[in-house]
Design a protein around this motif. Structure first.
Motif, PDB file in Angstrom:
ATOM      1  N   VAL A 161       0.854  -1.196   0.000  1.00  0.00           N
ATOM      2  CA  VAL A 161       0.000   0.000   0.000  1.00  0.00           C
ATOM      3  C   VAL A 161       0.887   1.244   0.000  1.00  0.00           C
ATOM      4  O   VAL A 161       1.885   1.311   0.716  1.00  0.00           O
ATOM      5  CB  VAL A 161      -0.932   0.018   1.227  1.00  0.00           C
ATOM      6  CG1 VAL A 161      -1.811   1.276   1.214  1.00  0.00           C
ATOM      7  CG2 VAL A 161      -1.814  -1.236   1.256  1.00  0.00           C
ATOM      8  N   SER A 162       0.500   2.227  -0.797  1.00  0.00           N
ATOM      9  CA  SER A 162       1.210   3.506  -0.833  1.00  0.00           C
ATOM     10  C   SER A 162       0.671   4.412   0.261  1.00  0.00           C
ATOM     11  O   SER A 162      -0.527   4.696   0.313  1.00  0.00           O
ATOM     12  CB  SER A 162       1.018   4.176  -2.202  1.00  0.00           C
ATOM     13  OG  SER A 162       1.533   3.342  -3.228  1.00  0.00           O
ATOM     14  N   MET A 163       1.572   4.859   1.144  1.00  0.00           N
ATOM     15  CA  MET A 163       1.159   5.679   2.284  1.00  0.00           C
ATOM     16  C   MET A 163       2.341   6.553   2.698  1.00  0.00           C
ATOM     17  O   MET A 163       3.460   6.058   2.844  1.00  0.00           O
ATOM     18  CB  MET A 163       0.713   4.782   3.436  1.00  0.00           C
ATOM     19  CG  MET A 163      -0.073   5.484   4.514  1.00  0.00           C
ATOM     20  SD  MET A 163      -0.812   4.300   5.662  1.00  0.00           S
ATOM     21  CE  MET A 163      -1.927   5.388   6.548  1.00  0.00           C
ATOM     22  N   ASP A 164       2.102   7.838   2.899  1.00  0.00           N
ATOM     23  CA  ASP A 164       3.210   8.774   3.116  1.00  0.00           C
ATOM     24  C   ASP A 164       3.414   9.185   4.568  1.00  0.00           C
ATOM     25  O   ASP A 164       4.129  10.148   4.840  1.00  0.00           O
ATOM     26  CB  ASP A 164       3.009  10.022   2.248  1.00  0.00           C
ATOM     27  CG  ASP A 164       3.289   9.749   0.777  1.00  0.00           C
ATOM     28  OD1 ASP A 164       3.850   8.684   0.475  1.00  0.00           O
ATOM     29  OD2 ASP A 164       2.944  10.597  -0.074  1.00  0.00           O
ATOM     30  N   GLY A 165       2.801   8.477   5.524  1.00  0.00           N
ATOM     31  CA  GLY A 165       2.980   8.813   6.933  1.00  0.00           C
ATOM     32  C   GLY A 165       1.643   9.013   7.618  1.00  0.00           C
ATOM     33  O   GLY A 165       0.643   8.380   7.267  1.00  0.00           O
ATOM     34  N   GLY A 166       1.617   9.908   8.618  1.00  0.00           N
ATOM     35  CA  GLY A 166       0.379  10.240   9.308  1.00  0.00           C
ATOM     36  C   GLY A 166      -0.538  11.079   8.438  1.00  0.00           C
ATOM     37  O   GLY A 166      -0.248  11.350   7.271  1.00  0.00           O
ATOM     38  N   ARG A 167      -1.651  11.557   9.019  1.00  0.00           N
ATOM     39  CA  ARG A 167      -2.669  12.249   8.228  1.00  0.00           C
ATOM     40  C   ARG A 167      -2.111  13.459   7.477  1.00  0.00           C
ATOM     41  O   ARG A 167      -2.327  13.605   6.271  1.00  0.00           O
ATOM     42  CB  ARG A 167      -3.833  12.676   9.128  1.00  0.00           C
ATOM     43  CG  ARG A 167      -4.923  13.436   8.356  1.00  0.00           C
ATOM     44  CD  ARG A 167      -6.111  13.805   9.205  1.00  0.00           C
ATOM     45  NE  ARG A 167      -6.978  12.650   9.452  1.00  0.00           N
ATOM     46  CZ  ARG A 167      -6.981  11.947  10.561  1.00  0.00           C
ATOM     47  NH1 ARG A 167      -6.178  12.271  11.569  1.00  0.00           N
ATOM     48  NH2 ARG A 167      -7.789  10.908  10.711  1.00  0.00           N
ATOM     49  N   GLY A 195     -10.119  17.027  -4.160  1.00  0.00           N
ATOM     50  CA  GLY A 195      -9.260  17.674  -3.179  1.00  0.00           C
ATOM     51  C   GLY A 195      -9.366  17.129  -1.768  1.00  0.00           C
ATOM     52  O   GLY A 195      -8.776  17.685  -0.841  1.00  0.00           O
ATOM     53  N   GLN A 196     -10.100  16.036  -1.585  1.00  0.00           N
ATOM     54  CA  GLN A 196     -10.263  15.463  -0.256  1.00  0.00           C
ATOM     55  C   GLN A 196      -9.086  14.555   0.094  1.00  0.00           C
ATOM     56  O   GLN A 196      -8.553  13.851  -0.760  1.00  0.00           O
ATOM     57  CB  GLN A 196     -11.565  14.653  -0.183  1.00  0.00           C
ATOM     58  CG  GLN A 196     -12.807  15.463  -0.499  1.00  0.00           C
ATOM     59  CD  GLN A 196     -12.987  16.637   0.440  1.00  0.00           C
ATOM     60  OE1 GLN A 196     -12.994  16.472   1.663  1.00  0.00           O
ATOM     61  NE2 GLN A 196     -13.129  17.828  -0.122  1.00  0.00           N
ATOM     62  N   GLY A 197      -8.687  14.565   1.342  1.00  0.00           N
ATOM     63  CA  GLY A 197      -7.631  13.680   1.795  1.00  0.00           C
ATOM     64  C   GLY A 197      -8.086  12.225   1.778  1.00  0.00           C
ATOM     65  O   GLY A 197      -9.273  11.924   1.899  1.00  0.00           O
ATOM     66  N   SER A 198      -7.123  11.320   1.642  1.00  0.00           N
ATOM     67  CA  SER A 198      -7.451   9.892   1.576  1.00  0.00           C
ATOM     68  C   SER A 198      -6.979   9.122   2.803  1.00  0.00           C
ATOM     69  O   SER A 198      -7.170   7.909   2.882  1.00  0.00           O
ATOM     70  CB  SER A 198      -6.810   9.279   0.321  1.00  0.00           C
ATOM     71  OG  SER A 198      -5.393   9.398   0.357  1.00  0.00           O
ATOM     72  N   TYR A 199      -6.383   9.814   3.785  1.00  0.00           N
ATOM     73  CA  TYR A 199      -5.735   9.125   4.896  1.00  0.00           C
ATOM     74  C   TYR A 199      -6.676   8.195   5.657  1.00  0.00           C
ATOM     75  O   TYR A 199      -6.330   7.036   5.934  1.00  0.00           O
ATOM     76  CB  TYR A 199      -5.128  10.130   5.868  1.00  0.00           C
ATOM     77  CG  TYR A 199      -4.538   9.484   7.100  1.00  0.00           C
ATOM     78  CD1 TYR A 199      -3.271   8.914   7.065  1.00  0.00           C
ATOM     79  CD2 TYR A 199      -5.269   9.421   8.294  1.00  0.00           C
ATOM     80  CE1 TYR A 199      -2.739   8.294   8.185  1.00  0.00           C
ATOM     81  CE2 TYR A 199      -4.739   8.811   9.419  1.00  0.00           C
ATOM     82  CZ  TYR A 199      -3.476   8.248   9.366  1.00  0.00           C
ATOM     83  OH  TYR A 199      -2.959   7.628  10.466  1.00  0.00           O
ATOM     84  N   ASP A 200      -7.852   8.659   6.025  1.00  0.00           N
ATOM     85  CA  ASP A 200      -8.737   7.864   6.877  1.00  0.00           C
ATOM     86  C   ASP A 200      -9.097   6.535   6.223  1.00  0.00           C
ATOM     87  O   ASP A 200      -9.065   5.478   6.868  1.00  0.00           O
ATOM     88  CB  ASP A 200     -10.000   8.651   7.227  1.00  0.00           C
ATOM     89  CG  ASP A 200      -9.719   9.783   8.204  1.00  0.00           C
ATOM     90  OD1 ASP A 200      -8.735   9.680   8.964  1.00  0.00           O
ATOM     91  OD2 ASP A 200     -10.464  10.784   8.188  1.00  0.00           O
TER      92      ASP A 200
END
Length: 369
Positions: A123-129, A141-146
């Protein structure tokens, strides 16, 4: 130079449901994705599987790595992805199957499918929120973190399915904080990716005479990671350098004198070189080959192909060449001059290798004492 390919990246879907502004597929010089079919057909998948089997038999390979990639591979939907996995699981050579996803659609249905076929998931993930949502946002423009965080937690609960996390380095994010946010999700590996830039389009913060910002970032991660026992996770780029410093060989792309034995098959069946070359110029990864007409061995005969390109002449006297290998081929490019120059990350690579080498040398002295 590699004599065979061990990893085959299949672009099973050519579009994405995120609009990451640092994406090397959609936001870089090569825009060939615009003319690709949305999905890899079962006919192209079958031709690819046959070519992989042919290549494995010719080189005596007992297993290969097959990565389902994109775009976003889960956009294929469960039914089509099942059809592709069925074809790949029935190849004449054993395939270690992996999916690389942004995690948005990674729910129970896909996880059950991957359990059934023994597919591991990266999974591609750049850290915390804050770090993740800086770049990995939806088209509105919405974040995808959650959503991604929820998906990764569910993935981590599935025995043997979690391949690891892929994080693109952003100098604005605190390196230790990013590392610690990622390892809270218990990944077996973390892969830190340097942004794909070159001398004509330098990566953010990489300016002549501007110090070694990417080395400084990765050194902070190294010191946090290396000083912890037992190890919390594998860190691919750092482990690759460690192995090379100690005299071994590394298969990490962009590290070491031997190019990674990786080839790409696009959704239309075109055989291409590393995706990272898309950051150089339009058409840079092209080979002119196709799975329906050409064997994978034909890639080695393409003039100037990356897997046959030697280290830049300017790098050959360098004492760090055996470890850095001149850096990733894509990072050597300059418009009008080609690829025969050191990596745009040369000062960072030199400093990072020097730091790791010094730490290891000091530890060896202490062990002897």
């Amino acid at each position: 130079m590699p004599e065979s390919f061990r990893t085959f990246v299949l672009k099973v879907h050519s579009r994405c449901d995120l609009a990451c502004d640092h994406c090397y597929v959609y936001e870089s010089a090569d825009q060939s994705w615009r003319g690709r079919p949305l999905m890899m057909s079962t006919e192209i998948a079958a031709a690819t599987a046959a070519r992989i089997g042919e290549h494995a038999a010719a080189h005596g390979l007992t297993s290969v790595n097959v990565v389902l990639h994109g775009g976003e591979p889960l956009l294929c939907g469960p039914a089509h992805l099942r059809a592709l996995l069925t074809i790949l699981s029935e190849m004449s050579v054993r395939a270690n199957l992996t999916v690389q996803t942004n995690g948005l659609r990674l729910g129970p249905g896909f996880l059950d499918l991957f359990d059934e076929f023994g597919v591991r998931v990266g999974v591609s993930m750049d850290g915390g929120r804050a770090a993740h949502d800086r770049h990995r946002r939806t088209r509105t423009g919405q974040g995808s973190y959650d959503r991604v965080h929820t998906a990764v937690r569910a993935l981590a609960a599935r025995e043997g399915r979690f391949a690891g996390l892929l994080c693109t380095v952003d100098l604005r994010n605190d390196p230790v904080e990013v590392y610690e946010d990622l390892i809270r999700l218990r990944p077996p590996a973390v892969d830190f990716l340097l942004p794909h830039g070159n001398w004509s389009q330098p990566p953010p913060g990489r300016v002549p005479g501007g110090g070694t910002p990417y080395a400084d970032w990765l050194i902070a991660v190294f010191d946090r990671w290396y000083g912890t026992a037992p190890a919390e996770t594998a860190v691919r780029i750092l482990e690759g350098i460690l192995v090379l410093v100690l005299g071994g060989r590394s298969g990490t792309e962009g590290i070491g004198p031997e190019p990674a034995a990786v080839v790409v098959v696009e959704s239309d069946g075109s055989i291409e070189q590393s995706d990272a070359l898309k950051s150089a110029y339009h058409g840079a990864p092209l080979t002119g080959l196709h799975v329906t007409t050409d064997p994978f061995d034909a890639v080695f005969d393409v003039p100037g192909v990356a897997v046959r390109r030697p280290p830049p002449a300017a790098c050959r006297p360098c004492p760090r060449l055996r470890v850095c290998g001149g850096g990733h081929v894509a990072h050597r490019y300059r418009a009008g001059a080609g690829f025969d120059r050191p990596s745009v990350y040369c000062p960072d690579l030199y400093r990072l290798i020097e730091h790791i080498g010094d730490r290891v040398a000091g530890d060896l002295v202490r062990l002897r004492a």
